[in-house]
Design a protein around this motif. Sequence first.
Motif, PDB file in Angstrom:
ATOM      1  N   ALA A  68     -30.247  37.084 -16.773  1.00  0.00           N
ATOM      2  CA  ALA A  68     -29.874  37.068 -15.593  1.00  0.00           C
ATOM      3  C   ALA A  68     -30.855  36.398 -14.973  1.00  0.00           C
ATOM      4  O   ALA A  68     -29.987  35.670 -14.036  1.00  0.00           O
ATOM      5  CB  ALA A  68     -28.843  38.198 -15.145  1.00  0.00           C
ATOM      6  N   LYS A  69     -31.728  36.825 -14.912  1.00  0.00           N
ATOM      7  CA  LYS A  69     -32.598  36.677 -14.001  1.00  0.00           C
ATOM      8  C   LYS A  69     -33.147  34.685 -14.189  1.00  0.00           C
ATOM      9  O   LYS A  69     -33.141  34.266 -12.896  1.00  0.00           O
ATOM     10  CB  LYS A  69     -34.089  37.544 -14.155  1.00  0.00           C
ATOM     11  N   ALA A  70     -32.959  34.674 -15.405  1.00  0.00           N
ATOM     12  CA  ALA A  70     -33.449  32.868 -16.076  1.00  0.00           C
ATOM     13  C   ALA A  70     -32.249  32.059 -15.222  1.00  0.00           C
ATOM     14  O   ALA A  70     -31.489  30.823 -14.440  1.00  0.00           O
ATOM     15  CB  ALA A  70     -33.411  32.470 -17.401  1.00  0.00           C
ATOM     16  N   ALA A  71     -31.038  32.640 -15.076  1.00  0.00           N
ATOM     17  CA  ALA A  71     -29.742  31.525 -14.603  1.00  0.00           C
ATOM     18  C   ALA A  71     -29.562  32.093 -13.715  1.00  0.00           C
ATOM     19  O   ALA A  71     -29.153  31.232 -12.889  1.00  0.00           O
ATOM     20  CB  ALA A  71     -28.440  32.753 -15.461  1.00  0.00           C
ATOM     21  N   ALA A  72     -30.474  33.099 -12.761  1.00  0.00           N
ATOM     22  CA  ALA A  72     -30.469  32.474 -11.507  1.00  0.00           C
ATOM     23  C   ALA A  72     -31.369  32.085 -10.620  1.00  0.00           C
ATOM     24  O   ALA A  72     -31.190  31.309 -10.176  1.00  0.00           O
ATOM     25  CB  ALA A  72     -30.489  34.034 -10.687  1.00  0.00           C
ATOM     26  N   THR A  75     -29.686  28.416 -11.231  1.00  0.00           N
ATOM     27  CA  THR A  75     -28.640  27.717 -10.143  1.00  0.00           C
ATOM     28  C   THR A  75     -29.398  27.557  -9.229  1.00  0.00           C
ATOM     29  O   THR A  75     -28.670  26.969  -8.225  1.00  0.00           O
ATOM     30  CB  THR A  75     -27.548  29.377 -10.126  1.00  0.00           C
ATOM     31  N   ASP A  76     -30.636  28.725  -8.244  1.00  0.00           N
ATOM     32  CA  ASP A  76     -31.387  28.432  -7.204  1.00  0.00           C
ATOM     33  C   ASP A  76     -31.949  27.578  -7.177  1.00  0.00           C
ATOM     34  O   ASP A  76     -31.486  26.376  -6.262  1.00  0.00           O
ATOM     35  CB  ASP A  76     -32.141  29.592  -6.631  1.00  0.00           C
ATOM     36  N   HIS A  77     -32.302  26.303  -8.684  1.00  0.00           N
ATOM     37  CA  HIS A  77     -32.859  25.247  -8.450  1.00  0.00           C
ATOM     38  C   HIS A  77     -32.113  24.177  -8.383  1.00  0.00           C
ATOM     39  O   HIS A  77     -32.413  23.311  -7.589  1.00  0.00           O
ATOM     40  CB  HIS A  77     -33.488  25.046  -9.615  1.00  0.00           C
ATOM     41  N   TYR A  78     -31.099  24.443  -8.982  1.00  0.00           N
ATOM     42  CA  TYR A  78     -30.027  23.366  -9.098  1.00  0.00           C
ATOM     43  C   TYR A  78     -29.328  22.824  -7.196  1.00  0.00           C
ATOM     44  O   TYR A  78     -29.266  22.180  -7.118  1.00  0.00           O
ATOM     45  CB  TYR A  78     -28.914  24.061  -9.766  1.00  0.00           C
TER      46      TYR A  78
END
Length: 104
Positions: A68-72, A75-78
């Motif tokens: 979940a942290k990696a996905a967040a 997403t934040d980077h994108y």
Amino acid sequence: MSDQALNSEKEKLLADVRSVLSNTEELLANAGEEGGTKAQELRGKLSANLKLAKERLLDAEKLAAAKAKAAAKATDHYVHENPWKSIGIAAAVAFLLGLLVSRR
């Protein structure tokens, strides 16, 4: 990790937990039938199985939190790299959801 690999890992983990719980229930049923030293052995095995189940569940929780942290972060980077595209996508999704809700 791909969605297919993630689903496979999730299914494997659930199967492991089901197996541990099934074994624990069997041991618990046997512990009620036996007395003396045999009961002590069964209780020891039961305790070990429960400890194993807790460890596996904690591992699954840590894995889920890490993913979940990696996905967040991704997403934040994108969103930071593509702010206008992100706003457009969010607006389109909101519009579609509005259409779906208004039809009901």
